[in-house]
Write a protein that holds these residues in place. Structure first.
Motif, PDB file in Angstrom:
ATOM      1  N   ASN A 156     -12.347 -37.608 -27.540  1.00  0.00           N
ATOM      2  CA  ASN A 156     -11.143 -37.385 -28.605  1.00  0.00           C
ATOM      3  C   ASN A 156      -9.830 -37.345 -27.915  1.00  0.00           C
ATOM      4  OD1 ASN A 156     -12.775 -36.890 -30.822  1.00  0.00           O
ATOM      5  ND2 ASN A 156     -13.296 -35.128 -29.934  1.00  0.00           N
ATOM      6  N   ALA A 157      -9.653 -38.016 -26.789  1.00  0.00           N
ATOM      7  CA  ALA A 157      -8.460 -38.119 -26.013  1.00  0.00           C
ATOM      8  C   ALA A 157      -8.148 -39.535 -25.388  1.00  0.00           C
ATOM      9  CB  ALA A 157      -8.558 -37.014 -24.655  1.00  0.00           C
ATOM     10  N   ASP A 158      -7.012 -39.788 -25.130  1.00  0.00           N
ATOM     11  CA  ASP A 158      -6.267 -41.153 -24.403  1.00  0.00           C
ATOM     12  C   ASP A 158      -6.244 -40.926 -23.119  1.00  0.00           C
ATOM     13  OD1 ASP A 158      -6.514 -42.649 -26.930  1.00  0.00           O
ATOM     14  OD2 ASP A 158      -4.454 -41.827 -27.434  1.00  0.00           O
ATOM     15  N   CYS A 159      -6.905 -41.774 -22.241  1.00  0.00           N
ATOM     16  CA  CYS A 159      -6.499 -41.490 -20.752  1.00  0.00           C
ATOM     17  C   CYS A 159      -5.564 -42.671 -20.161  1.00  0.00           C
ATOM     18  CB  CYS A 159      -8.121 -41.546 -20.068  1.00  0.00           C
ATOM     19  SG  CYS A 159      -8.993 -40.049 -20.611  1.00  0.00           S
ATOM     20  N   THR A 160      -4.538 -42.088 -19.582  1.00  0.00           N
ATOM     21  CA  THR A 160      -3.753 -43.126 -18.876  1.00  0.00           C
ATOM     22  C   THR A 160      -4.040 -42.967 -17.253  1.00  0.00           C
ATOM     23  OG1 THR A 160      -1.952 -42.616 -20.381  1.00  0.00           O
ATOM     24  CG2 THR A 160      -1.448 -43.425 -18.380  1.00  0.00           C
ATOM     25  N   PHE A 161      -4.420 -44.233 -16.624  1.00  0.00           N
ATOM     26  CA  PHE A 161      -4.986 -44.266 -15.343  1.00  0.00           C
ATOM     27  C   PHE A 161      -3.424 -43.917 -14.357  1.00  0.00           C
ATOM     28  CE2 PHE A 161      -4.786 -46.666 -11.396  1.00  0.00           C
ATOM     29  CZ  PHE A 161      -5.770 -46.440 -10.949  1.00  0.00           C
ATOM     30  N   LEU A 162      -3.854 -42.927 -13.355  1.00  0.00           N
ATOM     31  CA  LEU A 162      -3.025 -42.499 -12.607  1.00  0.00           C
ATOM     32  C   LEU A 162      -3.047 -43.389 -11.346  1.00  0.00           C
ATOM     33  CD1 LEU A 162      -2.587 -38.818 -13.416  1.00  0.00           C
ATOM     34  CD2 LEU A 162      -1.046 -40.597 -14.258  1.00  0.00           C
ATOM     35  N   MET A 163      -4.341 -42.979 -10.389  1.00  0.00           N
ATOM     36  CA  MET A 163      -4.628 -43.451  -9.215  1.00  0.00           C
ATOM     37  C   MET A 163      -6.071 -43.601  -8.981  1.00  0.00           C
ATOM     38  SD  MET A 163      -2.724 -40.738  -6.801  1.00  0.00           S
ATOM     39  CE  MET A 163      -2.252 -39.103  -7.755  1.00  0.00           C
ATOM     40  N   ASN A 164      -6.363 -44.333  -8.048  1.00  0.00           N
ATOM     41  CA  ASN A 164      -7.746 -44.185  -7.364  1.00  0.00           C
ATOM     42  C   ASN A 164      -7.830 -43.146  -6.210  1.00  0.00           C
ATOM     43  OD1 ASN A 164      -9.020 -46.423  -8.677  1.00  0.00           O
ATOM     44  ND2 ASN A 164      -7.856 -47.673  -7.660  1.00  0.00           N
ATOM     45  N   GLU A 165      -8.729 -42.878  -5.704  1.00  0.00           N
ATOM     46  CA  GLU A 165      -8.864 -41.909  -4.600  1.00  0.00           C
ATOM     47  C   GLU A 165      -9.751 -42.332  -3.411  1.00  0.00           C
ATOM     48  OE1 GLU A 165      -9.968 -37.354  -5.083  1.00  0.00           O
ATOM     49  OE2 GLU A 165     -12.031 -38.697  -4.721  1.00  0.00           O
ATOM     50  N   ALA A 166      -9.411 -42.238  -2.227  1.00  0.00           N
ATOM     51  CA  ALA A 166     -10.189 -42.322  -1.185  1.00  0.00           C
ATOM     52  C   ALA A 166     -10.426 -41.265  -0.331  1.00  0.00           C
ATOM     53  CB  ALA A 166      -9.571 -43.466  -0.079  1.00  0.00           C
ATOM     54  N   VAL A 167     -11.636 -41.092   0.196  1.00  0.00           N
ATOM     55  CA  VAL A 167     -12.016 -39.453   1.127  1.00  0.00           C
ATOM     56  C   VAL A 167     -12.200 -40.027   2.376  1.00  0.00           C
ATOM     57  CG1 VAL A 167     -12.815 -38.430  -1.229  1.00  0.00           C
ATOM     58  CG2 VAL A 167     -14.244 -39.818   0.108  1.00  0.00           C
ATOM     59  N   VAL A 168     -11.983 -39.075   3.299  1.00  0.00           N
ATOM     60  CA  VAL A 168     -12.391 -39.231   4.578  1.00  0.00           C
ATOM     61  C   VAL A 168     -13.351 -38.326   5.154  1.00  0.00           C
ATOM     62  CG1 VAL A 168     -10.225 -40.629   5.346  1.00  0.00           C
ATOM     63  CG2 VAL A 168     -10.233 -38.162   5.234  1.00  0.00           C
ATOM     64  N   PRO A 169     -14.208 -38.226   6.018  1.00  0.00           N
ATOM     65  CA  PRO A 169     -15.048 -37.049   6.680  1.00  0.00           C
ATOM     66  C   PRO A 169     -13.996 -36.477   7.632  1.00  0.00           C
ATOM     67  CG  PRO A 169     -16.164 -39.293   6.872  1.00  0.00           C
ATOM     68  CD  PRO A 169     -14.647 -39.708   6.432  1.00  0.00           C
ATOM     69  N   VAL A 170     -14.078 -35.051   7.352  1.00  0.00           N
ATOM     70  CA  VAL A 170     -13.479 -34.277   8.200  1.00  0.00           C
ATOM     71  C   VAL A 170     -14.332 -33.164   9.014  1.00  0.00           C
ATOM     72  CG1 VAL A 170     -10.934 -34.577   7.037  1.00  0.00           C
ATOM     73  CG2 VAL A 170     -12.609 -32.868   6.270  1.00  0.00           C
ATOM     74  N   TYR A 171     -13.765 -32.474   9.774  1.00  0.00           N
ATOM     75  CA  TYR A 171     -14.753 -31.532  10.599  1.00  0.00           C
ATOM     76  C   TYR A 171     -13.627 -30.768  11.682  1.00  0.00           C
ATOM     77  CZ  TYR A 171     -14.846 -35.818  13.330  1.00  0.00           C
ATOM     78  OH  TYR A 171     -14.442 -37.080  13.933  1.00  0.00           O
ATOM     79  N   ALA A 172     -14.413 -29.667  12.018  1.00  0.00           N
ATOM     80  CA  ALA A 172     -13.783 -28.856  13.057  1.00  0.00           C
ATOM     81  C   ALA A 172     -14.013 -29.636  14.450  1.00  0.00           C
ATOM     82  CB  ALA A 172     -14.222 -27.462  13.060  1.00  0.00           C
ATOM     83  N   PRO A 173     -12.909 -29.349  15.200  1.00  0.00           N
ATOM     84  CA  PRO A 173     -13.054 -30.038  16.724  1.00  0.00           C
ATOM     85  C   PRO A 173     -14.216 -29.443  17.456  1.00  0.00           C
ATOM     86  CG  PRO A 173     -10.871 -29.521  16.199  1.00  0.00           C
ATOM     87  CD  PRO A 173     -11.694 -28.775  15.179  1.00  0.00           C
ATOM     88  N   ALA A 174     -14.733 -28.192  17.121  1.00  0.00           N
ATOM     89  CA  ALA A 174     -15.983 -27.893  17.803  1.00  0.00           C
ATOM     90  C   ALA A 174     -17.222 -28.604  17.535  1.00  0.00           C
ATOM     91  CB  ALA A 174     -16.309 -26.348  17.440  1.00  0.00           C
ATOM     92  N   LEU A 175     -17.185 -29.224  16.150  1.00  0.00           N
ATOM     93  CA  LEU A 175     -18.199 -30.204  15.686  1.00  0.00           C
ATOM     94  C   LEU A 175     -18.269 -31.294  16.529  1.00  0.00           C
ATOM     95  CD1 LEU A 175     -18.831 -29.561  12.108  1.00  0.00           C
ATOM     96  CD2 LEU A 175     -19.788 -28.473  13.945  1.00  0.00           C
ATOM     97  N   GLU A 176     -17.221 -32.021  16.749  1.00  0.00           N
ATOM     98  CA  GLU A 176     -17.184 -33.100  17.465  1.00  0.00           C
ATOM     99  C   GLU A 176     -17.505 -33.073  18.795  1.00  0.00           C
ATOM    100  OE1 GLU A 176     -13.890 -36.681  17.912  1.00  0.00           O
ATOM    101  OE2 GLU A 176     -13.268 -34.641  18.671  1.00  0.00           O
TER     102      GLU A 176
END
Length: 299
Positions: A156-176
């Motif tokens: 029951n709503a109209d949706c207006t497209f805003l943007m896509n999304e891209a994700v990146v893997p992140v982690y603490a330096p200790a894990l690297e």
């Protein structure tokens, strides 16, 4: 034919339309701030004026008759026009209230830092916020619009497209240092952090990169902010839009595996209940929001 019979009062029509849409006299009473008895009397008076039964009543529930279904479908747009016209009149030339539901991290990291520009352009619009994670019922929640992540299918709503999304893997330096992260395959050995609303994202990430791996294990969180904190604490690797952890990346609290960036399967939308679509504060916010996103990726 008596002209009065053809023009029922707006109080009758409003009670009927609300009950028809919500499928309940009690829910209509809550929406209209009336008692259930008042809703029942308004609808009964409407049926008597029209000399047509609009609802079938049983002790447990009410159901629209075929005539009621047709009448509800035809009067709903007219009532929406009246409500919107009245709201716009009360908005006092561009002012008014904008009640906005936002995704917590998107609001904190993307929207609110830019909102001062909207307030400068529309100083007479008073903005209030509420947070949400899952889509809710616009007919129950008194919200003018909501930021939505997913598909353009909010009920029951109209949706207006805003943007896509891209994700990146992140982690603490200790894990690297511990796992010697050099390729996509190395993430098989790392504890994984998940967002509850995106439980399958790590599995999709591995599949996209040609790795068959059951990524369902790991720690589950409700919000991106908690996922980011857990990643900073070295509890595991997380898939997060870069913007949401920009400060952590700049400070060195987190590192990013650049080759692992990928587009999410869902996008961001502005969801607006159909009866609020032409409400001036909503139109102003939509116009401003589209000028800011430009169809780019949130990354």
């Amino acid at each position: 034919m008596n002209q009065r019979r053809l023009l029922p009062s707006t109080s009758m029509l409003s009670a009927f339309e609300s009950a028809a849409r919500l499928g309940s006299f009690s829910r209509a009473a809550v929406e209209l701030s009336l008692t259930q008895g008042a809703i029942s009397r308004q609808i009964r008076a409407l049926e008597e004026q029209l000399d047509i039964e609009l609802f079938e009543r049983t002790p447990q529930h009410v159901t629209l008759t075929s005539a009621g279904e047709q009448y509800a479908a035809e009067i709903a747009p007219a009532l929406t026009i009246i409500r919107t016209a009245t709201l716009n009149l009360l908005s006092k030339s561009g002012g008014g209230e904008l009640r906005l539901a936002i995704l917590p991290t998107f609001g904190a990291k993307w929207l609110i830092p830019r909102l001062s520009d909207f307030i400068e352009q529309y100083p007479d619009i008073n903005v209030s916020f509420t947070s949400h994670v899952e889509p809710f019922d616009f007919s129950v929640e008194h919200i003018d619009a909501a930021i939505h992540y997913g598909q353009d299918n909010w009920p029951n709503a109209d949706c207006t497209f805003l943007m896509n999304e891209a994700v990146v893997p992140v982690y603490a330096p200790a894990l690297e240092e511990k796992y010697r992260i050099e390729s996509h395959q190395d993430f098989v050995n790392i504890p994984l952090l998940h967002l509850s609303s995106r439980k399958g994202h790590w599995s999709k990430w591995f599949h996209i990169n040609g790795i068959e791996y059951d990524a369902s294990h790991g720690i589950l969180f409700e919000q991106f902010s908690a996922v980011a904190q857990a990643a900073c604490a070295g509890l595991g690797a997380a898939l997060i839009p870069r913007l949401f952890v920009d400060s952590e990346l700049k400070s060195g609290a987190l590192k990013v595996f650049e080759e692992g960036e990928c587009k999410s399967s869902s996008s961001y939308y502005l969801a607006t209940p159909k009866h609020r679509n032409t409400y001036l504060p909503v139109e102003s916010f939509r116009k401003w929001l589209l000028s800011k996103v430009g169809g780019h990726y949130l990354s």
